[in-house]
Design an enzyme around this catalytic site. Structure first.
Site, PDB file in Angstrom:
ATOM      1  N   HIS A   1      60.954  58.324-177.459  1.00  0.00           N
ATOM      2  CA  HIS A   1      59.876  59.190-177.940  1.00  0.00           C
ATOM      3  C   HIS A   1      59.647  60.345-176.964  1.00  0.00           C
ATOM      4  CE1 HIS A   1      59.041  56.304-180.932  1.00  0.00           C
ATOM      5  NE2 HIS A   1      57.891  55.809-180.525  1.00  0.00           N
TER       6      HIS A   1
ATOM      7  N   ARG B   1      57.512  61.772-186.864  1.00  0.00           N
ATOM      8  CA  ARG B   1      58.799  61.097-186.712  1.00  0.00           C
ATOM      9  C   ARG B   1      59.904  62.160-186.705  1.00  0.00           C
ATOM     10  NH1 ARG B   1      59.042  55.702-185.545  1.00  0.00           N
ATOM     11  NH2 ARG B   1      57.912  54.905-187.338  1.00  0.00           N
TER      12      ARG B   1
ATOM     13  N   GLY C   1      65.624  41.349-183.878  1.00  0.00           N
ATOM     14  CA  GLY C   1      65.178  42.735-184.080  1.00  0.00           C
ATOM     15  C   GLY C   1      65.546  43.628-182.907  1.00  0.00           C
ATOM     16  N   ALA C   2      65.242  44.905-183.068  1.00  0.00           N
ATOM     17  CA  ALA C   2      65.589  45.878-182.022  1.00  0.00           C
ATOM     18  C   ALA C   2      64.903  45.534-180.709  1.00  0.00           C
ATOM     19  CB  ALA C   2      65.197  47.289-182.462  1.00  0.00           C
TER      20      ALA C   2
ATOM     21  N   CYS D   1      53.889  51.753-178.382  1.00  0.00           N
ATOM     22  CA  CYS D   1      54.866  52.517-177.595  1.00  0.00           C
ATOM     23  C   CYS D   1      54.348  53.909-177.219  1.00  0.00           C
ATOM     24  CB  CYS D   1      56.176  52.631-178.368  1.00  0.00           C
ATOM     25  SG  CYS D   1      55.975  53.100-180.099  1.00  0.00           S
TER      26      CYS D   1
ATOM     27  N   GLN E   1      61.600  54.251-176.222  1.00  0.00           N
ATOM     28  CA  GLN E   1      60.622  53.540-177.046  1.00  0.00           C
ATOM     29  C   GLN E   1      60.854  52.033-177.027  1.00  0.00           C
ATOM     30  OE1 GLN E   1      61.307  51.953-180.246  1.00  0.00           O
ATOM     31  NE2 GLN E   1      59.159  51.348-180.368  1.00  0.00           N
TER      32      GLN E   1
END
Lengths: 377, 377
Positions: free
Chosen positions: A285, A278, A52-53, A172, A360
Site C-alpha cells: 500500500h 484500490r 490464505g495470503a 493494514c 500490506q
C-alpha cells in the site's frame, strides 16, 4: 537503493505461486540451516486461515524470524483440509478448523475473516490460547488491545501466555499510516490527519491478486476482463475501496483509519479523514498523509525522527527523485517514508506532507501479528 | 452507467494505435457526414505538436465539436515533417514548425512542450495569431490569462481574434480539480484544499503510455521491464510524480496546483497543498480532494451544486459502491465527481471530501484548449 536492481519477477512470481508452492515463501527452508526455533520449551502455535495470503505470510514471517515453537497446527476450512504444506522442512497436513482445534495451543494467529474470528476466537481463548486476530472482529472492542508493537506495546500489558486472551491486529492501512505518523505525533502531537490511500490487490486476498494478473493479461490481449472478486475492471484502472459504504458516506476501510487511530493513540480527540482507493498494484500500500500539529515541527527534524524510528526507513532523495514505491517495499519489513516536506497550506512548521509505502501482507498484517506474538514470549 | 458495458478495449486500442491511425480517433470522419465546420468565413487554424498525444486529441476534439475552420495547418518538429495525417476526410502533410508557419493563422493550438512555446508562441502572436498554449511556459505570466472556460471565462475578455494574443491552458491536474472544486468554492468559499493525485501515463505523453503497456507485458512474461521514459518500473507500481522537485520539497506538478489555483480563482489567499503520484493507468487522472470552507456547506447541497455544474457529472452511488473511475471517464468530456461526504475531521459542514476523475488528454488538455478557442469565435 536503486529500483532497477530489484528482482521485479518476485512481484508476480509470488502471486502466481504462493498458494501452490508455499515452501518457496520461506527463505530459511534450506535443509542446511540449523533450526533453532523448534524447541520443547517454546509455545505451541496454530495458524488459522493458513491457505490464505496472510496465512501463508504468517508461516514465512515465523520462519524468517526464527520464532520459537514446540509445535504448529495449520488450520483452514474443510475445503482445504488434507492439503500438505511444508514449513521449515517438515510437511504438515492442513486440519479442518473445529472448536477442538485449540486444545493445547498457546498462541493462535487468526486470518480467516471476521466471522471465523467471531466464532472461533472466543473458543480458542476459552482453551487458554492467546489469539492474535488479523480480522476487524474485535478491534474496536474496548476489552481487546489493538496493537502495533512499535507504537503502543503498553496496550497488551495485561495479556500473558497460558491465561488465554485476545489481541487485535489493526487494519493494514492503519498500521502503515501510524508507523510513520506516530514518531512525529510523539514529538509534536498530531491534531488532524488527511489520508489518501493507494491500496494493493493483496488486501482483498490471494484471489484478488490473481484477478488483477488475469485481467491485465486479458486487457492486453484485447479480451473482456474477468470480474469475480471486484465488480469492475481493475487492470489499468483504480476505484474507491470495495468495502461497504456507511451512512456517513465513508466506507468501512476509511472509518477503520479514523477509529483505530484514536484507539491506538489513546486519543479520542485526534481528527482523521481518509479516502481509500484500490490501485492496480500487487502487495504494498501507499498513503499520502497530510499532518497538522499542535506544536511546530520542521521537516529536517521530522526526517531525523523518522530515520531513527524502529521499523521505518526514510527514502527521500529529492535530487534523484527517489521516494518510496510499493514495489520497493514489497516483501520488506520496514515501512518507507518520503516526500517529507513542510505543508505550504499551513502556518509555518505546523503541518507536514509525507508519502508512505508498506507491504500490506507483511507489516500490514502477518509481520505485525507475529511481532505481537513475540511480545508474549 | 454500468462499467461492465464500457468498451474496455478502447483503453489500449487507443494507446497502441493513436500515433499510427489518427483517423480512427475522429468519430465524425465517416465520408457520409456532412462537414459543416469547413467554412470560408471561419478562422484558419494551426496545431503545433500535432503528432503528440495532445496534438492528436486536438484534432479529435476539433472534429467532435465541429469547430469551424477555413484551413488547418499541422505543425511538428522536422522529424515528423512530411508525415500524412487524415483530418475530416482530408489528407494533410505535417509541416515543419518554423517562424514563418504562423502567417495567416488566426488560432494556434500549441502542445509541443514549454521550450517550443517559449520560442514560437511570441512569433505566432507577432503574426496576429491567438495562441492557446498547453505548456506551462506562460501560465504564471501575469499578462497571460490562465483559463478554464467553465471557471474563469472572464479572464480572457481582452483577447480578440485578429489582434494576436496568448492564453494559457492550465495544468491537467488543476483543470480536473477546479472543475469540481469551483462550483463549491462559489457557494461556500474554499479556504484550504488538500489534494492527492492518481495520475495517468498520458500526462507524460504517448511514449509513456506505450512504455506502461510494454512494461506490463514484460513483467507478465517474467522479463525485466524497459525503462526509457521513467527511471523505474511503472507496471504494477506507482511513484511520486516525475516532475523535478523544488527546494521546498514539492515537485513542479504539485506547485502548479498550488499556484494555478490562486491565479484562476483570483484569490491569493486560498491555501492548497498537493501530493502528486503517477499510477499505472492510461489516460485519466483521479484526485482525492479535501476541502475546507469559509461558510458551511452540507453534502446534499454540494451534490446538487455539482449535479448542475457544467462539464461535471456526479457518480455517487453508495449502495452500489459506484463512484468515478479513470476508465469510466476515459475519452469522455465531463469530469466525474463522487464520494461526496462531510469530512468527519472538520467542524460540521465546514469540510467535504470528494473524489474526482477526468480524462487527462481531453478535459485536462485538448478539450479545454479547444473550448478556449471556441470562446474566441
Amino acid at each position: 537503493m536503486n529500483t532497477s536492481t530489484i528482482p521485479h519477477h518476485r512481484l508476480l512470481a509470488r502471486t502466481a505461486t504462493f498458494s501452490r508452492l508455499p515452501a518457496a515463501l520461506c527463505p530459511h527452508s534450506s535443509p542446511f540451516t540449523v533450526r533453532m526455533s523448534l524447541s520443547e520449551t517454546a509455545p505451541s502455535l496454530a495458524v488459522v486461515g493458513v491457505t490464505g495470503a496472510v496465512g501463508q505470510e504468517f508461516l514465512s514471517v515465523l520462519s524468517d524470524r526464527s520464532f520459537p515453537y514446540r509445535s504448529i497446527k495449520l488450520l483452514a476450512s474443510k475445503r482445504s483440509a488434507g492439503k500438505r504444506i511444508t514449513f521449515e522442512d517438515q510437511s504438515y497436513g492442513v486440519e479442518e478448523l473445529t472448536p477442538e482445534s485449540f486444545r493445547g495451543v498457546d498462541i493462535a494467529l487468526f486470518s480467516a475473516g471476521g466471522s471465523i474470528s467471531k466464532e472461533f476466537g472466543p473458543v480458542a481463548v476459552e482453551c487458554g490460547s492467546v489469539v492474535v486476530d488479523n480480522s476487524s472482529a474485535f478491534r474496536m472492542d474496548e476489552n481487546v488491545p489493538l496493537v502495533i508493537p512499535e507504537v503502543n506495546p503498553e496496550a497488551m500489558a495485561g495479556v500473558k501466555l497460558g491465561k488465554g486472551g485476545l489481541i487485535a491486529n489493526p487494519n493494514c492501512s492503519t498500521i502503515i499510516c501510524l508507523m510513520a505518523a506516530t514518531p512525529l505525533h510523539r514529538r509534536a502531537k498530531v491534531l488532524r490527519m488527511v489520508v489518501s490511500t493507494y491500496q494493493a490487490a493483496s488486501g482483498a486476498g490471494a484471489a484478488a491478486m490473481e484477478e488483477l494478473e488475469q485481467q491485465t493479461r486479458e486487457v492486453l490481449e484485447g479480451k473482456k476482463p474477468t470480474c469475480k472478486i471486484f465488480s469492475q475492471q481493475y487492470a489499468f484502472n483504480l476505484f474507491s475501496h470495495n468495502a461497504p459504504v456507511l451512512s456517513n458516506g465513508y466506507n468501512e476501510e476509511e472509518m477503520k483509519l479514523v477509529k483505530e487511530t484514536r484507539k491506538i493513540w489513546n486519543d479520542m480527540n485526534v481528527k482523521v479523514t481518509a479516502t481509500c482507493i484500490r490501485v492496480p498494484v500487487m502487495r504494498a500500500h501507499a498513503e499520502s498523509i497530510n499532518l497538522q500539529f499542535e506544536t511546530p515541527l520542521d521537516e529536517d527534524t521530522a526526517r531525523d525522527i523518522l530515520r531513527s524510528a524502529p521499523g521505518v526507513v526514510v527514502i527521500d532523495d529529492r535530487n534523484a527523485n527517489h521516494f518510496p514505491t510499493p514495489l520497493e517495499v514489497s516483501n520488506k519489513d520496514d515501512v518507507a517514508v518520503g516526500r517529507i516536506r513542510r505543508d505550504v497550506s499551513q502556518d509555518e512548521n505546523y503541518g507536514l506532507d509525507i508519502f508512505v509505502c508498506g507491504d500490506q501482507i507483511r507489516k500490514g498484517a502477518a509481520l505485525n501479528a507475529v511481532q505481537i506474538a513475540e511480545m508474549l514470549l
